[in-house]
Design a protein around this motif. Structure first.
Motif, PDB file in Angstrom:
ATOM      1  N   ALA A   1     -32.873  26.896  64.564  1.00 53.60           N
ATOM      2  CA  ALA A   1     -32.426  27.576  63.405  1.00 53.60           C
ATOM      3  C   ALA A   1     -31.533  28.881  63.804  1.00 53.60           C
ATOM      4  N   GLU A   2     -31.721  29.343  64.987  1.00 51.76           N
ATOM      5  CA  GLU A   2     -30.599  30.512  65.632  1.00 51.76           C
ATOM      6  C   GLU A   2     -29.402  30.096  65.748  1.00 51.76           C
ATOM      7  N   GLN A   3     -29.102  28.882  66.155  1.00 59.02           N
ATOM      8  CA  GLN A   3     -27.741  28.260  66.446  1.00 59.02           C
ATOM      9  C   GLN A   3     -27.272  27.914  64.779  1.00 59.02           C
ATOM     10  N   ARG A   4     -27.999  27.291  64.113  1.00 56.30           N
ATOM     11  CA  ARG A   4     -27.758  26.977  62.483  1.00 56.30           C
ATOM     12  C   ARG A   4     -27.279  28.259  61.983  1.00 56.30           C
ATOM     13  N   ILE A   5     -27.903  29.316  61.995  1.00 53.04           N
ATOM     14  CA  ILE A   5     -27.722  30.409  61.183  1.00 53.04           C
ATOM     15  C   ILE A   5     -26.223  31.080  61.941  1.00 53.04           C
ATOM     16  N   THR A   6     -26.189  30.973  63.317  1.00 54.44           N
ATOM     17  CA  THR A   6     -24.942  31.492  63.982  1.00 54.44           C
ATOM     18  C   THR A   6     -23.803  30.755  63.380  1.00 54.44           C
ATOM     19  N   ALA A   7     -23.710  29.377  63.441  1.00 55.60           N
ATOM     20  CA  ALA A   7     -22.595  28.504  62.894  1.00 55.60           C
ATOM     21  C   ALA A   7     -22.268  28.591  61.667  1.00 55.60           C
ATOM     22  N   LEU A   8     -23.448  28.862  60.836  1.00 52.80           N
ATOM     23  CA  LEU A   8     -23.022  29.078  59.161  1.00 52.80           C
ATOM     24  C   LEU A   8     -22.368  30.381  59.050  1.00 52.80           C
ATOM     25  N   SER A   9     -22.831  31.331  59.825  1.00 54.22           N
ATOM     26  CA  SER A   9     -22.481  32.753  59.664  1.00 54.22           C
ATOM     27  C   SER A   9     -20.955  32.692  60.046  1.00 54.22           C
ATOM     28  N   GLY A  10     -20.605  31.823  61.026  1.00 51.40           N
ATOM     29  CA  GLY A  10     -19.060  31.620  61.494  1.00 51.40           C
ATOM     30  C   GLY A  10     -18.334  30.938  60.487  1.00 51.40           C
ATOM     31  N   ALA A  11     -18.953  30.082  59.719  1.00 51.13           N
ATOM     32  CA  ALA A  11     -18.112  29.333  58.788  1.00 51.13           C
ATOM     33  C   ALA A  11     -17.707  30.426  57.833  1.00 51.13           C
TER      34      ALA A  11
ATOM     35  N   GLU B   1     -25.954  37.430  59.793  1.00 49.42           N
ATOM     36  CA  GLU B   1     -27.094  36.865  60.550  1.00 49.42           C
ATOM     37  C   GLU B   1     -28.448  37.745  60.008  1.00 49.42           C
ATOM     38  N   GLU B   2     -28.129  38.931  59.985  1.00 52.00           N
ATOM     39  CA  GLU B   2     -29.169  39.834  59.697  1.00 52.00           C
ATOM     40  C   GLU B   2     -29.782  39.819  58.209  1.00 52.00           C
ATOM     41  N   TRP B   3     -28.846  39.590  57.476  1.00 52.59           N
ATOM     42  CA  TRP B   3     -29.208  39.869  55.868  1.00 52.59           C
ATOM     43  C   TRP B   3     -29.382  38.412  55.258  1.00 52.59           C
ATOM     44  N   LEU B   4     -28.440  37.707  55.399  1.00 54.09           N
ATOM     45  CA  LEU B   4     -28.559  36.358  54.905  1.00 54.09           C
ATOM     46  C   LEU B   4     -29.150  35.379  55.800  1.00 54.09           C
ATOM     47  N   GLY B   5     -29.298  35.473  57.197  1.00 60.21           N
ATOM     48  CA  GLY B   5     -29.811  34.490  57.817  1.00 60.21           C
ATOM     49  C   GLY B   5     -31.604  34.214  57.649  1.00 60.21           C
ATOM     50  N   PRO B   6     -32.349  35.174  57.226  1.00 61.64           N
ATOM     51  CA  PRO B   6     -33.798  34.786  56.608  1.00 61.64           C
ATOM     52  C   PRO B   6     -33.955  33.979  55.338  1.00 61.64           C
ATOM     53  N   HIS B   7     -32.647  33.882  54.751  1.00 64.16           N
ATOM     54  CA  HIS B   7     -32.518  33.245  53.546  1.00 64.16           C
ATOM     55  C   HIS B   7     -31.936  32.066  53.356  1.00 64.16           C
ATOM     56  N   LEU B   8     -31.306  31.439  54.614  1.00 62.73           N
ATOM     57  CA  LEU B   8     -30.582  30.280  54.563  1.00 62.73           C
ATOM     58  C   LEU B   8     -31.440  28.791  54.556  1.00 62.73           C
ATOM     59  N   GLY B   9     -32.741  29.027  55.096  1.00 64.05           N
ATOM     60  CA  GLY B   9     -33.581  27.987  54.943  1.00 64.05           C
ATOM     61  C   GLY B   9     -32.916  26.848  55.861  1.00 64.05           C
ATOM     62  N   PRO B  10     -33.065  25.546  55.450  1.00 64.85           N
ATOM     63  CA  PRO B  10     -32.368  24.533  56.129  1.00 64.85           C
ATOM     64  C   PRO B  10     -31.205  23.947  55.636  1.00 64.85           C
ATOM     65  N   VAL B  11     -30.311  25.094  55.094  1.00 61.62           N
ATOM     66  CA  VAL B  11     -28.961  25.052  54.760  1.00 61.62           C
ATOM     67  C   VAL B  11     -28.024  24.179  55.820  1.00 61.62           C
ATOM     68  N   ARG B  12     -27.310  23.269  55.422  1.00 57.02           N
ATOM     69  CA  ARG B  12     -26.405  22.680  56.539  1.00 57.02           C
ATOM     70  C   ARG B  12     -24.978  22.158  55.669  1.00 57.02           C
ATOM     71  N   THR B  13     -24.880  22.370  54.375  1.00 54.68           N
ATOM     72  CA  THR B  13     -23.718  22.017  53.868  1.00 54.68           C
ATOM     73  C   THR B  13     -23.147  22.916  52.850  1.00 54.68           C
ATOM     74  N   ARG B  14     -21.782  22.749  52.502  1.00 53.72           N
ATOM     75  CA  ARG B  14     -21.252  23.746  51.542  1.00 53.72           C
ATOM     76  C   ARG B  14     -22.026  24.029  50.379  1.00 53.72           C
ATOM     77  N   GLU B  15     -22.410  22.775  49.825  1.00 53.88           N
ATOM     78  CA  GLU B  15     -23.018  22.714  48.316  1.00 53.88           C
ATOM     79  C   GLU B  15     -24.400  23.383  48.491  1.00 53.88           C
ATOM     80  N   GLU B  16     -25.261  23.255  49.621  1.00 55.77           N
ATOM     81  CA  GLU B  16     -26.332  24.032  50.053  1.00 55.77           C
ATOM     82  C   GLU B  16     -25.936  25.389  49.924  1.00 55.77           C
ATOM     83  N   LEU B  17     -25.062  25.836  50.643  1.00 55.12           N
ATOM     84  CA  LEU B  17     -24.900  27.336  50.773  1.00 55.12           C
ATOM     85  C   LEU B  17     -24.562  27.914  49.429  1.00 55.12           C
ATOM     86  N   ALA B  18     -23.724  27.222  48.812  1.00 59.27           N
ATOM     87  CA  ALA B  18     -23.596  27.776  47.127  1.00 59.27           C
ATOM     88  C   ALA B  18     -24.827  27.885  46.334  1.00 59.27           C
TER      89      ALA B  18
END
Length: 829
Positions: free
Chosen positions: A624-634, A681-698
């Protein structure tokens, strides 16, 4: 000393002696030709405070060190190697009788490293200090530390023709100035800056000066190519035309420096090496092309490149002074007086711009991993130091704490850059010592093969070995002679004999990779419309071979020389590498990155060597930590628009940001774009769940994530100070539109406010809203924060314009007493 009274420095020698008798550090400024380098040191040899000990005199260049030593020895009527000697790289002429040693900068640093107390030395002279070379600054910093901790009797004398006026104060040292010049020099400028190549303009001016003036001519050009070009144009001028540059054989240097044995006039075409300390006997005319060439280091790429630039004013002064050394002279400056006024005063200190790897390793060996701890004139910039540390760790020269490793200590035994020292050290350990000596020598010297030969360094090794065996071959014999001389010196240091057999296919590349690990390169996939021979370097930069180069088919290269000027560098020298050997150096890493084109995370395990990916396999379990870091970078890369802020979430942000602007002392959280991006990572990370795509982010609900940024005790206060809606006289609750830093907007139909005198407020009455008064059709007819004034004045203009258009809506003569209404006027009302 013979002839001393004729030299201007004579007038200040008593003051210099007196100052050195009581001060540990003294600064002397004297114009070119005053005799500070060739007369003053001899006058100090018998001073009581020196007590018979040695003087070490630092010169920035080998040519100058030899020439100054020769002049000093001549002043004593002796040969070099007696009372006066010199040491330069791979060469020394000293004896047990030597009391005054002229050395180049690296020699002094080596001596300080071996013997920090400088036993037997009473004075160190730093000559031509205005150049502010990296090694001169390092030497001064180390000497000041030695004076403070080990040798309070050690004296240091800083000398130059031009100095920063503030230098003596910064050093806390007395300044002694000699005003006189040996002979006057007339300076001439061109009416306008010339067009065309500098070598052409210099050659024309030299021809004219030979006709107009007696004596020899010294002409300054930026490099060897321009010197050769001008030399070709000056054949048949009735004078000996001689080059002078650092790599010239010693025999040729002496021809340039000494009078012609047959008494013929000389034209010396020189690089900036002739600016300082050298007296070229017989020179009466200087022709200054106005350019100089030097290395410029780019910390962003970790690469250096040659840059040609205009001279600075202090360099122009030094150059002109060469014409007044032995007789009155004239200096031609090949630019206009207007341009002269625009030239920079001096060059920036090299320590602020140079590759700091050699300095950083020297300091680590000195025992100081933090350069800032020394007393610098200008401290080395920390970002450049960190680039140097990264390189040195890659060369196994520094440990994690910044201390010199045994390999780092070994590298300092080689008088060259740590890169080439590592090549020599490790190459010898692998049984490739002779080849390492050849490769290192070729990398230090100019390319012996003509332009267009191709980039393969292995061809240069073959050309060198053929020339060494006197076999028919190709290449510039003068360059090959210098390369062989240097290779012979490296072989002597390594204790190996020459090997003239053809090198194995990948051996040269393996050695180059030792020196330049960040320039190991993999071929990029072919792209339609682009030429082949394009590579990605381990350091992350792109680079390309010249079109049609024979190396273009190689899968992997080790790049030695590269021009980093463009976004995609140009490869000039390289050698092929074996892919299997790269795999041995590579390590496996998890790679989780955002694919912007696909709009999804890509998770792999990659075998990497720097930025190079040698192999990859899917990463099945994505932490999860790597996923959150990558999504935050995106999100940081593409912007917050990857997230969908609902109207409620957008309003919440605007309300909090408004209060933060209105009440900065109350500690409201920062919900600006920059702040949210910084803390994803701090405010959004806990709410990302299993998100992996642009549609899921939206689809991520942002309001709860934003509300969590608000301390619990601020929630009620937010609703009180920045409510979402305000009630108007009709009882309607109208939504407010908040704009951080400005008044919120209340858009309401004019008829709903009849009888309301005061503008509604928020922020506990401190902030009036901005009323957008709407027509019955909902279109703005007036914007105001002063409702009372509107009823008394502007209302009547609005009434006149609109009551004919909207006759079913009330437009009373007295808006103060009319009942507020939502809709049309009903009959009987």
């Amino acid at each position: 000393m013979t002839g001393l009274p004729l030299l201007p420095i004579a007038e200040v020698i008593p003051a210099v002696k007196q100052a050195l008798s009581v001060h540990p550090l003294v600064v002397v400024q004297a114009p070119p030709g005053a005799g500070k380098s060739t007369a003053l040191p001899l006058e100090l040899l018998d001073e009581p405070w020196l007590a018979g000990r040695q003087i070490i005199m630092l010169q920035p260049r080998r040519v100058a060190a030899r020439a100054v030593a020769a002049r000093l020895a001549e002043g004593l009527g002796e040969d070099v190697g007696g009372t006066v000697g010199y040491r330069v790289r791979f060469e020394s002429r000293v004896s047990a009788r030597t009391r005054l040693e002229v050395v180049t900068e690296g020699i002094l640093t080596r001596r300080l490293q071996r013997d920090p107390e400088l036993a037997g030395v009473g004075l160190v002279i730093l000559d031509e200090f205005h150049e502010r070379s990296l090694n001169a600054d390092l030497a001064l910093a180390l000497l000041r530390e030695v004076q403070g901790a080990l040798r309070d009797d050690l004296r240091v004398l800083v000398m130059s023709a031009t100095l920063d006026p503030g230098l003596p104060v910064r050093l806390g040292a007395p300044l002694i100035e000699s005003q006189g010049r040996a002979y006057p020099v007339e300076v001439r400028y061109l009416p306008t800056d010339p067009a065309g190549r500098v070598e052409d303009v210099v050659a024309r001016t030299v021809r004219a000066a030979l006709e107009e003036h007696p004596g020899d001519i010294l002409a300054f050009l930026p490099g060897v190519r321009e010197i050769r070009g001008a030399q070709g144009q000056l054949s048949g001028v009735g004078a000996e035309v001689l080059p002078l540059y650092g790599d010239l054989p010693l025999r040729e240097q002496r021809r340039a420096l000494l009078p012609d044995p047959q008494g013929r006039r000389k034209v010396v075409l020189a690089t900036s090496i002739a600016e300082t300390s050298l007296t070229i006997q017989g020179v009466r005319v200087v022709v200054d092309g106005g350019q100089s060439r030097g290395q410029a280091f780019d910390p962003g790429t970790g690469l250096s490149r040659m840059v040609t630039a205009r001279v600075t004013r202090d360099s122009a002064t030094q150059r002109a002074g060469r014409a007044g050394r032995t007789a009155p002279g004239v200096a031609y400056r090949l630019w206009s007086e207007r341009t002269q006024a625009l030239l920079p005063e001096s060059r920036p200190p090299e320590i602020l711009e140079a590759d700091l790897a050699p300095l950083t390793l020297e300091l680590a060996q000195w025992g100081e991993s933090d350069p800032a701890a020394l007393a610098w004139l200008d401290a080395p910039p920390e970002p450049r130091v960190e680039v140097a540390r990264t390189l040195l760790r890659g060369l196994s020269a520094l440990d994690a704490g910044g201390r010199a490793t045994p390999e780092g200590q070994r590298l300092l035994e080689f008088p060259t850059h740590p890169r080439l020292a590592h090549l020599l050290s490790v190459g010898a350990g692998r049984g490739l010592g002779a080849l390492a000596a050849d490769v290192a020598a070729l990398l230090e010297e100019r390319d012996p093969l003509p332009p267009g030969t191709g980039a393969d360094l292995t061809e240069r090794v073959s050309a060198l070995r053929a020339w060494r065996c006197r076999q028919p071959g190709r290449g510039d014999e003068a360059v090959l002679e210098r390369v062989e001389r240097l290779s012979r010196q490296w072989r002597g240091l390594l204790g190996v004999r020459a090997d003239d057999s053809p090198p194995e296919t990948f051996d040269v590349g393996s050695l180059v990779a030792l020196a330049y690990p960040e320039r190991i390169a993999l071929a990029r996939e072919a792209v339609a419309g682009l030429p082949g021979g394009r590579y990605l370097l381990a350091g992350g930069q792109g680079a390309a071979l010249p079109e049609g180069d024979a190396l273009a088919g190689a899968r992997a290269l080790a790049v030695a020389h590269l021009d980093a000027r463009q976004a995609e560098g140009r490869i000039y020298l390289a050698a092929p590498l074996e892919l299997a050997a790269l795999s041995e150096q590579a390590t496996w890493h998890d790679s989780v990155r955002w694919d912007a084109r696909a709009g999804a995370l890509v998770a792999k395990q990659e075998q990497r060597l720097g930025a190079l990916v040698l192999a990859a396999r899917p990463l099945k379990n994505l932490p999860a930590e790597q996923r959150i870091t990558a999504l935050s970078g995106a999100i940081r890369s593409e912007g917050l628009h990857l997230l969908s802020f609902s109207p409620e979430a957008a309003s919440f942000r605007a309300r909090v940001e408004s209060l933060r602007a209105w009440r900065p002392e109350d500690g409201w959280p920062d919900l600006s774009d920059d702040a949210l991006l910084d803390t994803l990572e701090e405010w959004l990370g806990p709410h990302l769940g299993p998100v992996r795509t642009r549609e899921e982010l939206a689809r991520v609900a942002l309001l709860p994530a934003l509300q969590a940024r608000l301390p619990w005790d601020k929630t009620r206060e937010l609703d009180e100070l920045a409510p979402t809606h305000l009630s108007v006289p009709t009882g309607s609750r109208i939504r407010l539109t908040y704009r951080p830093g400005e008044a919120p907007i209340l858009a309401v139909k004019l008829q709903e406010l009849f009888g309301l005198a005061d503008t509604p407020t928020v922020n506990a009455g401190r902030t009036p809203v901005l009323l957008h008064l709407l027509s019955p059709a909902g279109r703005p007819v007036q914007v105001t924060q002063d409702l009372r004034s509107f009823w008394n004045s502007s209302y009547f203009e609005v009434r006149k314009d609109l009551r004919g258009r909207y006759p079913k809506h009330p437009w009373p003569d007295d808006p103060w007493t009319h009942r507020p209404m939502k809709g049309v006027t009903r009959k009987g009302v």
